[in-house]
Design an enzyme around this catalytic site. Structure first.
Site, PDB file in Angstrom:
ATOM      1  N   LYS A 246       0.835  -1.207   0.000  1.00  0.00           N
ATOM      2  CA  LYS A 246       0.000   0.000   0.000  1.00  0.00           C
ATOM      3  C   LYS A 246       0.868   1.255   0.000  1.00  0.00           C
ATOM      4  CE  LYS A 246      -0.953   2.301   3.444  1.00  0.00           C
ATOM      5  NZ  LYS A 246      -1.321   2.921   4.746  1.00  0.00           N
ATOM      6  N   CYS A 316     -18.941   5.905   5.160  1.00  0.00           N
ATOM      7  CA  CYS A 316     -18.856   4.448   5.314  1.00  0.00           C
ATOM      8  C   CYS A 316     -17.831   4.102   6.389  1.00  0.00           C
ATOM      9  CB  CYS A 316     -18.492   3.798   3.979  1.00  0.00           C
ATOM     10  SG  CYS A 316     -18.882   2.034   3.889  1.00  0.00           S
ATOM     11  N   CYS A 323     -25.377   4.795   6.730  1.00  0.00           N
ATOM     12  CA  CYS A 323     -26.058   4.317   5.525  1.00  0.00           C
ATOM     13  C   CYS A 323     -27.213   5.220   5.111  1.00  0.00           C
ATOM     14  CB  CYS A 323     -26.561   2.885   5.733  1.00  0.00           C
ATOM     15  SG  CYS A 323     -25.240   1.672   5.966  1.00  0.00           S
ATOM     16  N   CYS A 326     -26.036   7.879   2.819  1.00  0.00           N
ATOM     17  CA  CYS A 326     -25.275   7.438   1.650  1.00  0.00           C
ATOM     18  C   CYS A 326     -26.151   7.374   0.406  1.00  0.00           C
ATOM     19  CB  CYS A 326     -24.664   6.063   1.924  1.00  0.00           C
ATOM     20  SG  CYS A 326     -23.635   5.440   0.571  1.00  0.00           S
ATOM     21  N   CYS A 332     -26.470  -0.800  -2.348  1.00  0.00           N
ATOM     22  CA  CYS A 332     -25.324  -1.329  -1.603  1.00  0.00           C
ATOM     23  C   CYS A 332     -25.732  -2.640  -0.935  1.00  0.00           C
ATOM     24  CB  CYS A 332     -24.847  -0.326  -0.555  1.00  0.00           C
ATOM     25  SG  CYS A 332     -23.523  -0.980   0.497  1.00  0.00           S
TER      26      CYS A 332
END
Length: 341
Positions: A246, A316, A323, A326, A332
């Site tokens: 990463k 998130c 949620c 969102c 989702c």
């Protein structure tokens, strides 16, 4: 009745049939033909008015502009009852870059994508990120470098910020970087700094003792092997103590402006699994990276880390995702919404 039929027959026998008109070299006018001939030869014959109009000299007025006026080198192709206009050159399109088409076997189809809603997910996340800033926007590793330092030193600052950011909030990393930069943050300076002093500067960064050890070892390598710069490729970056995939991929993108892969941290790992962007659920970020790179179009690799990290910091979130706020809540797979009463 018989006499009437005979009389009618005799009348029909005596009737003179019209002769077929003599063929003329020029076109016939309907008005010049007998009625029977006019009915029989109507299609190839003009009326006198049509012939007179067609024989008029061409007008000097400018022609009406065609809808295809901007198109040059056109040709018409008859396909059944339809006429297709084929355009070879469109001047208005001369600024479009020449993009080579991919071979047919490399074109992605819907079956290649783990979730057919992935692009809508992405567009919604972009919109949410544009309206709600996240800590990564102002305190991410790309903001940790000293703007007044030379490019070599700035690259080192980015690498140090990435090494400190593992399992640490951006706010904590950013403050630790400020303390380090106040001590003149260079590989040579960090190499000679006592480990106890370095640990004090890093605290409360997660695993600060291990990170202090890795930073000193990395600084020694950079001084001895790279003239105090950082490696410019993934292979050598991954050889540095404490540097994982990463960090290496994000470092290449932010320090060297070269996209070599997707930087998958805990946020990207979590969200990719929640949105079902993976063909199979994963347990490790590196597994997530491999799966994402197998299907996500390469032009999106540059933004996906920054985009999803900020989304994970604001909407998130790890424990209690918002949620209800969102835009992806209806598409989702992991959305948790209050039940309607």
């Amino acid at each position: 009745m018989a006499s009437k039929k005979t009389t009618l027959s005799s009348k029909l026998a005596k009737q003179v049939k019209p002769e077929k008109p003599t063929v003329k070299t020029e076109l016939w006018d309907i008005e010049e033909l007998p009625s029977v001939a006019a009915a029989r030869y109507f299609s190839p014959v003009q009326t006198r008015k049509q012939r007179q109009v067609n024989s008029l000299p061409e007008s000097n007025l400018p022609a009406k502009k065609s809808r295809l006026a901007g198109i040059s080198k056109t040709s018409k192709i008859q396909m059944g009852k339809a006429t297709i206009v084929k355009c070879e050159v469109v001047p208005e399109c001369d600024k479009i870059p020449d993009v080579k088409a991919e071979p047919a076997n490399t074109v992605k189809i819907e079956e290649d994508f783990p979730n057919i809603n992935w692009l809508q997910h992405l567009e919604n996340i972009r919109l949410m990120r544009s309206e709600k800033p996240a800590p990564v926007d102002t305190m991410g590793c790309h903001k940790c470098a000293d703007a007044n330092a030379n490019e070599k030193t700035q690259r080192f600052h980015i690498l140090v910020g990435l090494m400190l950011s593992s399992q640490t909030k951006d706010e904590t990393t950013f403050e630790a970087m400020k303390r380090l930069k106040a001590q003149t943050l260079t590989p040579a300076r960090l190499k000679d700094l006592p480990v106890e002093e370095l640990e004090r500067l890093l605290h409360p960064v997660s695993f600060y003792k291990n990170k202090a050890k890795y930073l000193k070892q990395t600084s020694e390598i950079l001084v001895e092997k790279y003239n105090e710069d950082i490696p410019n490729n993934i292979k050598e970056l991954l050889k540095l103590p404490g540097v994982g995939p990463k960090m290496a991929h994000i470092c290449m993108a932010t320090a060297w402006q070269e996209i070599t892969g997707i930087g998958v941290d805990t946020h990207v790992h979590r969200i990719a699994n929640r949105l079902a962007w993976l063909k199979k659920p994963t347990k490790e970020p590196e597994q997530t990276r491999i799966q994402l790179e197998s299907w996500l179009p390469r032009p999106l690799w540059a933004e996906v880390n920054h985009l999803l990290v900020g989304f994970g910091q604001t909407i998130c979130t790890p424990v209690k995702p918002n949620c209800s706020e969102c835009l992806n809540k209806d598409i989702c797979p992991a959305a948790v919404l209050p039940k309607k009463k």
